[in-house]
Design a protein around this motif. Structure first.
Motif, PDB file in Angstrom:
ATOM      1  N   GLY A 458       0.829  -1.195   0.000  1.00 18.61           N
ATOM      2  CA  GLY A 458       0.000   0.000   0.000  1.00 18.61           C
ATOM      3  C   GLY A 458       0.864   1.246   0.000  1.00 18.61           C
ATOM      4  N   PRO A 459       0.301   2.416   0.292  1.00 18.69           N
ATOM      5  CA  PRO A 459       1.109   3.638   0.322  1.00 18.69           C
ATOM      6  C   PRO A 459       2.005   3.672   1.559  1.00 18.69           C
ATOM      7  CG  PRO A 459      -1.131   4.119   1.002  1.00 18.69           C
ATOM      8  CD  PRO A 459      -1.129   2.681   0.540  1.00 18.69           C
ATOM      9  N   ALA A 460       2.954   4.592   1.565  1.00 15.47           N
ATOM     10  CA  ALA A 460       3.789   4.805   2.749  1.00 15.47           C
ATOM     11  C   ALA A 460       2.907   5.250   3.908  1.00 15.47           C
ATOM     12  CB  ALA A 460       4.860   5.843   2.454  1.00 15.47           C
ATOM     13  N   SER A 461       3.336   4.930   5.123  1.00 13.20           N
ATOM     14  CA  SER A 461       2.493   5.227   6.280  1.00 13.20           C
ATOM     15  C   SER A 461       2.330   6.731   6.485  1.00 13.20           C
ATOM     16  CB  SER A 461       3.084   4.580   7.530  1.00 13.20           C
ATOM     17  OG  SER A 461       4.421   5.018   7.732  1.00 13.20           O
ATOM     18  N   LEU A 462       3.374   7.510   6.280  1.00 13.12           N
ATOM     19  CA  LEU A 462       3.324   8.948   6.525  1.00 13.12           C
ATOM     20  C   LEU A 462       4.138   9.680   5.471  1.00 13.12           C
ATOM     21  CD1 LEU A 462       3.903   9.089  10.396  1.00 13.12           C
ATOM     22  CD2 LEU A 462       1.789   9.718   9.222  1.00 13.12           C
TER      23      LEU A 462
END
Length: 595
Positions: A458-462
């Motif tokens: 998925g996308p990076a966490s932050l």
């Protein structure tokens, strides 16, 4: 020549040289480069330039063969780079003492003449950044019209600090991957804590390292005496310096003078001083897949080793030019440098190529350059792009961030020799870094981490965006009176820090063996602002109580404070750092003991 290597000088005679008019051309060509944008810049060589580093002091005593002091001996410094020295001639006092204060680091010829102008001694003297050299000169009188004087001399470096210096020869010829960090990894006695740069695969990534047991978080970085350390992540530099725009690299790891603070490593970078001679250079280098190999064998494949880190290509190019501006009314000395590094690589187990691009620019101007007074202005800028920050085999390309980091610095430095034993300098600088690590484009959904394998999808966490701005001013006074030398200085810094974090959908999903287990909810978008201030006063005193003992003593007082925006209270602390040293020249030709 081992002696030249030890001194860090560059023997130009080893390269083909062309000259015409005021041009001195010398080209260095690596492998055929793809960086054709540099083809429009004239291919000439850098005439080695003096470093914009802390000036030094030369002092000493002239005596006769019987030990009696000799007065009215004229001593002159000549040579060095094409510029005028602040003070080039001094005369010994009744006790035979002399001093040159504010001498730029370089190689000089020291000449001693008696009252009728006859040369009594001539010798080479090299002074490096911030050094204090003591010269004991013994002159024997001329016994006849046809005879020549005999002379002896001893040069003692009164500094006791421990570290390493890299000059023009070292920076260009010692093994490195065209960046400062790889040079430190291979040449400095340090401990690298995060990575080793193999062939340039870590281009655009500053190294973290310590020395003598100190943490990398205590390291400090400076360019021409101005702080480049990140005020938020201490121990990290704000910039990745251009190796071709650095004329001297000096690391100090122990026994620091009062000028320097911190318990880690002080990395001091200096740029070339603008000079009047017109000169220039281009350099380009290239590495590709056909120029490398790896050790991935059948056994490693059976163990499901994901594969090595390999180049697609690394193109590295730079161009410099210096001289005087062509305008008659403002024919000021200048130096300018442009460079780029273009890296494309693959990482075993990572599905996409990783691209890193670094662009750097530096320009320096000396609108005032008289014999005793000088004013320098400098701008340094840099842009770093990284397509997949944090890439590793356990992370999907979508779970990395896109790095766009920009750095700008302005400096103004003024110095003046008020007399042969008094020198004054002052400076002001502004540094600004704009840091952005953004989530990959075109993504939706929440970040996911799978335990215990720590794989991320998925996308990076932050994502993170930050601004670091530092204002800095400093002043330094150097003076020598007989057997006493004194450095007085003050340094003021104020930094403003802002950070902003964000997460897609404001959450992160946690899996255990691919089964949903928990959800972390972030309070994003979140922002924080703070400021820090540092004020330092320091004094470094050098005393020669006897002929065979030198005592360098120092004291540094640091007052630091910090406060977050919107908070009523902050934090403040004060540090007092005493310094004491001992230098004992054993005999005229013997070793020197330092403690």
């Amino acid at each position: 020549n081992p002696a030249q290597i030890a001194k860090g000088t560059q023997p130009l005679g080893r390269f083909p040289t062309f000259s015409g008019g005021s041009w001195r051309c010398l080209s260095e060509l690596g492998l055929l480069a793809r960086t054709l944008f540099l083809a429009s810049i004239l291919g000439a060589a850098v005439v080695p330039a003096a470093a914009q580093s802390a000036p030094g002091v030369i002092l000493g005593i002239v005596s006769g063969s019987g030990g009696e002091p000799l007065s009215d001996i004229v001593l002159g410094l000549t040579g060095g780079r094409p510029r005028r020295l602040p003070i080039s001639n001094v005369t010994t006092d009744p006790k035979g003492r002399f001093q040159f204060v504010g001498v730029p680091s370089d190689n000089y010829t020291l000449e001693a003449k008696n009252s009728d102008g006859r040369v009594m001694m001539r010798r080479n003297v090299e002074i490096q950044s911030g050094d204090t050299l003591e010269l004991n000169l013994v002159l024997s009188p001329v016994t006849g019209a046809a005879s020549s004087p005999t002379s002896q001399s001893r040069v003692t470096v009164l500094n006791v600090s421990w570290g390493a210096r890299f000059g023009a020869f070292s920076l260009n010829k010692l093994p490195n991957t065209r960046n400062v960090w790889s040079l430190l990894e291979s040449q400095e006695a340090s401990t690298v804590t995060d990575r080793l740069d193999v062939g340039g695969l870590r281009t655009g990534e500053p190294a973290l390292f310590g020395a003598l047991g100190a943490s990398w978080t205590e390291n400090q970085y400076a360019l021409n005496g101005f702080n480049l350390t990140d005020p938020y992540q201490t121990g990290r530099p704000l910039t990745d310096p251009d190796l071709d725009a650095v004329s001297e690299l000096h690391t100090v790891t122990g026994a620091k003078p009062a000028l320097l603070a911190g318990s880690g490593v002080n990395v001091r970078l200096s740029t070339p001083a603008p000079a009047g001679d017109l000169h220039g250079a281009t350099r380009w280098f290239y590495s590709g897949r056909s120029l490398q190999s790896d050790n991935l064998d059948a056994r490693l494949r059976r163990f499901h080793f994901p594969g090595p880190e390999r180049f697609n290509h690394l193109a590295d190019g730079s161009g410099q030019m210096g001289g005087k501006l062509p305008h008659r009314a403002a024919a000021w000395p200048f130096f300018a440098s442009l460079s780029t590094q273009q890296l494309s690589k693959t990482l075993g187990g990572f599905a996409q190529p990783i691209d890193v691009r670094v662009y750097r620019a530096l320009a320096e101007l000396a609108p005032l350059s008289r014999g005793r007074e000088r004013l320098d202005l400098l701008y340094s800028g840099q842009h770093i792009f990284d397509s997949h920050e944090g890439a590793e085999p356990r992370r999907a390309p979508s779970a990395t961030t896109r790095g766009n980091h920009n750095f700008h610095q302005f400096q103004t430095r003024w110095n003046r020799a008020l007399s042969s034993n008094l020198w004054l300098a002052a400076g002001f600088g502004v540094a600004r870094a704009i840091i952005s690590s953004g989530i990959q484009t075109g993504l939706a959904g929440a970040s996911t981490i799978n335990l215990p394998s720590l794989t991320r999808t998925g996308p990076a966490s932050l994502s993170m965006a930050g601004i670091r701005t530092r204002y800095q001013g400093n002043v330094l006074i150097k003076t020598v009176r007989g057997s006493h030398g004194l450095n007085l200085g003050a340094d003021w810094q104020r930094s403003y820090i802002s950070n902003r974090w964000d997460a897609l959908e404001g959450k992160e999903q946690i899996l255990v063996n691919r089964v949903s287990a928990a959800v972390t909810r972030w309070n994003t978008p979140a922002a924080a602002r703070s400021h820090t201030q540092d004020i330092a006063l320091f004094v470094q005193y050098a005393w020669r109580p006897t002929r065979w003992v030198r005592l360098p003593l120092g004291l540094r007082l640091d007052s630091s404070s910090g406060q977050a925006a919107g908070v009523a209270t902050g934090i403040r602390w004060t540090t007092i750092q005493p310094r004491a040293g001992l230098v004992v020249p054993t005999t005229r030709r013997g070793p020197v003991l330092r403690a």
